[in-house]
Design an enzyme around this catalytic site. Structure first.
Site, PDB file in Angstrom:
ATOM      1  N   HIS A 102      30.472  10.244 -87.963  1.00 53.66           N
ATOM      2  CA  HIS A 102      31.834  10.658 -87.596  1.00 53.66           C
ATOM      3  C   HIS A 102      32.756  10.855 -88.807  1.00 53.66           C
ATOM      4  CE1 HIS A 102      30.657  10.297 -83.516  1.00 53.66           C
ATOM      5  NE2 HIS A 102      30.856   9.007 -83.346  1.00 53.66           N
ATOM      6  N   HIS A 173      36.327  11.747 -78.549  1.00 54.15           N
ATOM      7  CA  HIS A 173      35.422  10.622 -78.292  1.00 54.15           C
ATOM      8  C   HIS A 173      35.936   9.713 -77.173  1.00 54.15           C
ATOM      9  CE1 HIS A 173      32.448   7.569 -79.168  1.00 54.15           C
ATOM     10  NE2 HIS A 173      31.934   8.312 -80.127  1.00 54.15           N
ATOM     11  N   GLU A 304      30.550  13.821 -75.412  1.00 55.49           N
ATOM     12  CA  GLU A 304      31.152  14.425 -76.604  1.00 55.49           C
ATOM     13  C   GLU A 304      30.528  15.793 -76.849  1.00 55.49           C
ATOM     14  OE1 GLU A 304      30.156  11.525 -79.710  1.00 55.49           O
ATOM     15  OE2 GLU A 304      29.912  10.149 -78.062  1.00 55.49           O
TER      16      GLU A 304
HETATM   17  C1  BGC Z   1      27.475   7.747 -81.284  1.00 53.93           C
HETATM   18  C2  BGC Z   1      27.068   6.304 -81.125  1.00 53.93           C
HETATM   19  C3  BGC Z   1      28.101   5.422 -81.754  1.00 53.93           C
HETATM   20  C4  BGC Z   1      29.442   5.726 -81.115  1.00 53.93           C
HETATM   21  C5  BGC Z   1      30.573   4.911 -81.675  1.00 53.93           C
HETATM   22  C6  BGC Z   1      28.805   7.935 -80.656  1.00 53.93           C
HETATM   23  O1  BGC Z   1      29.233   9.245 -80.840  1.00 53.93           O
HETATM   24  O2  BGC Z   1      26.540   8.619 -80.727  1.00 53.93           O
HETATM   25  O3  BGC Z   1      25.801   6.085 -81.740  1.00 53.93           O
HETATM   26  O4  BGC Z   1      27.763   4.063 -81.598  1.00 53.93           O
HETATM   27  O5  BGC Z   1      29.735   7.085 -81.294  1.00 53.93           O
HETATM   28  O6  BGC Z   1      30.627   5.025 -83.024  1.00 53.93           O
END
Ligand code: BGC
Length: 339
Positions: A102, A173, A304
């Protein structure tokens, strides 16, 4: 407009913007361009907040689960926290083992965005992301617009431009619980449909192996709607590796996902122009959230929309690269109904 977040750790203070349309109310903060609340009626007209979140700015700044977050410039993972663009290698921070997740740790959801436009039913926020920010090339100006269309749709629209070729792969998210965020135990009883015929198996570090695997005959098959809890504990390696669902599905039609809470009658259909959708069943959630509610494992469902994870290293997959001075535009709609 309501000033909140008195314990904000940044100087300027943060603002909540409330927008309404078609029976839905959304609350968005300029802290992170975050979706803080989403009030949706049930079949009897009773409104509940259907997204997870925190009560304070401190929660949003210190939380580790990206609740309601705007994620960019790149959502999801980049293996080895490095990529090559135009013959040049760019290095990001390794914030999850050797990889980048991210675009952290200096994420867009911990920045103060500026108000660009507001109407009764929409709010548009802007962010300047300078050259080298998060390791990314070029000075980028980015806009996120939240707009209620009066017909049950919450549109999240991303626009951007950069003075160098860069990665643009933005997502939201939010974790949804259509039973109401105050009922964390009900979240995995929600019924999900995903028309995607293929998903991406990951390695033990959550990086796609490069395979696109048919869902046929596997617990990943949501082509007919089923409760998320039905197969989540099945004896299937991709589920073991991620502790539940945390995978990318292809998007080849819209809606690319539909989530329903049979008890309240609320339903949400997801429409996007993105090639993929990450379905994450909140496997690692462990946060104190809004209204004193504790969100444990599987307390919310993230859907997402994005490019495939680590696609920058998989040339056969659609690429998230936008050339210098060319517009980036992407849109996802979460369309609610209640009956
Ligand atoms: C990911 C997860 C992660 C979560 C929070 C999601 O987009 O796929 O693996 O734990 O975000 O960071």
């Amino acid at each position: 407009m309501e000033k909140i977040f008195s314990n904000l750790h940044i100087d300027q203070g943060a603002t909540l913007y409330t927008i309404t349309g078609g029976g839905i109310t959304a609350v968005v903060s300029d802290l992170g361009a975050t979706l803080v609340r989403l009030m949706v009626p049930d079949a009897s007209g009773k409104e509940d907040d259907v997204v997870l979140g925190y009560d304070t700015a401190k929660g949003y700044l210190e939380g580790t689960s990206y609740l309601g977050a705007t994620v960019g410039r790149n959502a999801n993972r980049i293996a080895g926290a490095a990529f090559t663009l135009g013959g040049k290698t760019y290095t990001m921070a390794a914030n999850e083992g050797a990889n980048n997740l991210h675009s952290g740790p200096d994420c867009y959801h911990t920045r103060l965005w500026t108000l660009a436009e507001q109407t009764r039913s929409s709010v548009k926020l802007a962010l300047d992301s300078p050259n080298g920010d998060q390791g990314m090339p070029g000075n980028a100006r980015i806009f996120v617009t939240y707009a209620l269309d009066g017909n049950g749709g919450l549109h999240i629209v991303y626009d951007g431009k950069c003075d160098q070729a860069t990665i643009f792969n933005m997502t939201n998210h939010s974790y949804f619980n259509l039973a109401g965020h105050q009922h964390p135990e009900k979240a995995i009883a929600q019924v999900l449909s995903l028309p995607g015929r293929h998903f991406c198996p990951d390695d033990a570090e959550s990086i796609p192996t490069g395979e696109t695997r048919s869902v046929e005959g596997t617990p990943m098959d949501f082509r007919s709607p089923k409760p998320i809890c039905q197969d989540i504990d099945a004896d299937y390696e991709p589920l073991h590796l991620q502790g539940g669902y945390d995978h990318n599905w292809e998007v080849f039609c819209n809606p690319c996902a539909t989530l329903t809470d049979p008890e309240s009658g609320r339903s949400m259909a997801v429409y996007t122009d993105c090639p993929g959708i990450q379905f994450y069943s909140g496997n690692f959630l462990n946060e104190d959230g809004k209204d004193g509610v504790h969100y444990g494992k599987h307390a919310g469902i993230a859907l997402e929309t994005q490019f495939y994870p680590d696609c920058i290293h998989k040339p056969d997959w659609a690429q998230p690269v936008v050339e210098a001075e060319k517009p980036y535009h992407s849109e996802t709609v979460y369309r609610f109904s209640w009956k």
